[in-house]
Design an enzyme around this catalytic site. Structure first.
Site, short mmCIF file in Angstrom:
data_model
loop_
_atom_site.label_atom_id
_atom_site.label_comp_id
_atom_site.label_asym_id
_atom_site.label_seq_id
_atom_site.Cartn_x
_atom_site.Cartn_y
_atom_site.Cartn_z
N HIS A 1 0.86 -1.19 0.00
CA HIS A 1 0.00 0.00 0.00
C HIS A 1 0.89 1.23 0.00
O HIS A 1 1.75 1.40 0.88
CB HIS A 1 -0.93 0.00 1.21
CG HIS A 1 -2.05 -0.99 1.05
ND1 HIS A 1 -2.58 -1.71 2.10
CD2 HIS A 1 -2.74 -1.38 -0.06
CE1 HIS A 1 -3.56 -2.50 1.64
NE2 HIS A 1 -3.66 -2.31 0.33
N GLU B 1 1.68 3.85 3.00
CA GLU B 1 2.10 3.33 4.30
C GLU B 1 3.62 3.37 4.42
O GLU B 1 4.31 2.36 4.47
CB GLU B 1 1.50 1.92 4.49
CG GLU B 1 -0.03 1.98 4.49
CD GLU B 1 -0.75 0.64 4.35
OE1 GLU B 1 -0.08 -0.41 4.36
OE2 GLU B 1 -1.99 0.65 4.23
N ARG C 1 -3.16 4.91 -2.25
CA ARG C 1 -3.03 3.57 -1.67
C ARG C 1 -2.75 2.48 -2.71
O ARG C 1 -2.00 1.55 -2.48
CB ARG C 1 -4.36 3.23 -0.95
CG ARG C 1 -4.57 1.77 -0.59
CD ARG C 1 -5.95 1.62 0.04
NE ARG C 1 -6.40 0.25 0.21
CZ ARG C 1 -6.27 -0.44 1.33
NH1 ARG C 1 -5.67 0.09 2.37
NH2 ARG C 1 -6.76 -1.66 1.43
N HIS D 1 2.23 -3.43 7.02
CA HIS D 1 1.22 -2.40 6.71
C HIS D 1 1.17 -1.39 7.85
O HIS D 1 1.75 -1.58 8.89
CB HIS D 1 -0.18 -3.04 6.59
CG HIS D 1 -0.35 -3.87 5.36
ND1 HIS D 1 -1.10 -3.47 4.29
CD2 HIS D 1 0.15 -5.09 5.02
CE1 HIS D 1 -1.08 -4.39 3.34
NE2 HIS D 1 -0.32 -5.40 3.76
N GLU E 1 0.17 -4.66 11.10
CA GLU E 1 -0.21 -3.25 10.97
C GLU E 1 0.55 -2.47 12.03
O GLU E 1 0.32 -2.64 13.22
CB GLU E 1 -1.72 -3.08 11.21
CG GLU E 1 -2.61 -3.83 10.22
CD GLU E 1 -2.95 -3.00 8.99
OE1 GLU E 1 -2.44 -1.88 8.85
OE2 GLU E 1 -3.75 -3.50 8.17
ZN LIG Z 1 -2.04 -1.58 4.11
#
Ligand SMILES: [Zn+2]
Ligand SMILES: *[C@@H]1O[C@H](CO)[C@@H](O)[C@H](O)[C@H]1NC(C)=O
Ligand SMILES: *[C@@H]1O[C@H](CO)[C@@H](O)[C@H](O)[C@H]1NC(C)=O
Length: 428
Positions: free
Chosen positions: A180, A183, A236, A307, A384
């Site tokens: 992404h 990020e 993104r 992420h 994340e």
């Molecule tokens: Zn992500």
């Protein structure tokens, strides 16, 4: 004829609206007075009402979604509609970023201040800087490191990775990062880890570095990443145009051929942030990743996809919360080891963990599910990173090193637990 005219007129008006809503100077999209709200809700009906709102890209953009809350970026001109919708859904909204552009400006200043220095982690580096740094490492550590190429992106950039191997017979760990585009903390952390694996003198880090083979792709979505640096900080997706819409790009983390588009795990709307694409593997970056990982899968014991944000460890499955993987208990034990180690570290950062669909929402066609289901990699997580929403994707550079340090501590605990549970035995 009439229809064509109406359609053209509508398109022209749309362009005017877009140009007005999203201010531009020096070719960069600005987010002046765009605010990010955290919306809490209880029922699926409420969620669906609000989610619909988030598919209108012009005024609303989804930043984060979980079982009981959405984070939405709202344009100044969309504010009235947003408030009305929240009211109608009986939900509650709390503002937590009043002006996204202010955060972007601070970040830009920090990055500019640090550019005179060598490659480092006081700022977010561009793709060109990361690649030059990789070249430098390959020249300096010719025995331990080896470059590899995943393939070419849609815009014909080369997607590069680095293998670090101190000896033969090691279990393999693959790190996918920056799939992404916005990020940025993910590639900052991945490059910091590479630096530690090569230079740290801490015995725990030396053992970690030397007893695994590392395959690290600091930036998978190279086109999107360059786009976030040059045009739109909040981008993104990939950058491949659509055949059926003027909206560009696919959510690459919904594009793998594993339960693709099942259970509303991705959107079929090309304008949505989680658009799954016209077909599985439509994105050359994801096809390349699949070909490469497929070619070395017997050497891989662990897949980690980096992420941000939310501070979560997500295991398979993403496509359903009604079934769980056979080794789900082990996956949770390994995730707990990571979370406990990170929380015990001086920063005390709290990570939650669970299956992706169980803890957040159904998301199909993601890296961790594909690695687990299709490549036989039994330890597979989406991680994340920081934070939980205060800065979201625009995490100030001062967080880079602390985030990376706690990731390293978490990795040591995660791989120790994998080893004791028998997941690091060689498959070849
Ligand atoms: Zn992500
Ligand atoms: C919101 O509350 C009103 C009144 O209690 C109710 O009629 C309506 O169905 C609710 N809407 C949603 C989406 O829950
Ligand atoms: C990428 O390279 C190919 C082959 O040279 C070319 O046909 C194509 O137009 C290029 N794509 C882009 C987006 O530049």
């Amino acid at each position: 004829m009439g229809d064509t005219f109406t359609c053209l007129l509508a398109l022209a008006l749309l362009h005017v609206a877009l140009g007005a809503a999203v201010g531009q100077t020096d070719g960069r999209i600005r987010y002046d007075n765009y605010a990010v709200y955290k919306v809490k809700y209880e029922s699926l009906g409420q969620r669906n009402l609000l989610r619909q709102l988030a598919e209108d890209r012009e005024n609303f953009r989804l930043w984060h979604e979980a079982k009981d809350e959405l984070h939405v970026m709202v344009s100044p001109s969309g504010l009235a509609e947003f408030q009305a919708e929240v009211l109608q859904a009986n939900a509650t909204a709390k503002i937590f970023i009043p002006n996204v552009q202010e955060l972007i400006d601070i970040e830009t200043t920090e990055n500019a201040r640090a550019t005179s220095e060598d490659f480092g982690w006081k700022k977010y580096n561009s793709l060109a800087e990361i690649e030059a740094w990789l070249d430098d490492i390959l020249a300096r550590y010719p025995v331990i490191t080896e470059g590899f190429v995943l393939g070419q992106s849609y815009e014909n950039r080369t997607i590069r990775g680095l293998k670090i191997s101190y000896k033969s017979g090691n279990p393999g760990v693959f790190i996918e990062s920056n799939i992404h585009a916005r990020e940025w903390i993910t590639s900052a952390t991945a490059t910091w880890l590479i630096h530690q694996f090569l230079t740290s003198e801490d015995p725990l880090v030396r053992t970690l570095a030397e007893s695994h083979d590392w395959y690290i792709v600091p930036v998978l979505n190279v086109d999107g990443f360059v786009y976030t640096h040059e045009k739109d900080r909040m981008w993104r997706k990939t950058r491949q145009p659509s055949a059926i819409s003027s909206c560009i790009g696919v959510d690459p983390n919904r594009n793998y051929d594993s339960h693709w588009m099942e259970n509303d795990g991705a959107s079929s709307n090309p304008c949505a942030e989680n658009y799954g694409g016209p077909r599985a593997f439509s994105e050359p970056e994801i096809q390349a990743m699949s070909d490469f990982v497929g070619s070395i899968k017997t050497k891989l014991n662990v897949m980690l996809a980096f992420h941000s944000y939310s501070q979560l460890l997500l295991s398979p499955y993403g496509h359903t919360d009604e079934e769980f993987p056979d080794n789900y208990d082990d996956l949770m034990e390994v995730a707990k080891a990571y979370g406990d180690a990170v929380e015990a570290f001086p920063y005390g950062t709290v990570y939650r963990y669970g299956s992706a669909a169980g803890i957040l929402y159904t998301a199909s066609g993601a890296t961790n599910d594909w690695a687990y289901n299709e490549q036989g990699i039994e330890i597979s997580y989406t991680i994340e990173f920081r934070d939980t929403g205060r800065y979201g994707f625009v995490l100030p550079p001062v967080h880079i090193v602390p985030n990376a340090e706690e990731t390293l501590i978490g990795l040591i605990a995660l791989l120790d637990k994998c080893k004791s549970l028998g997941y690091l035995n060689l498959k070849y």
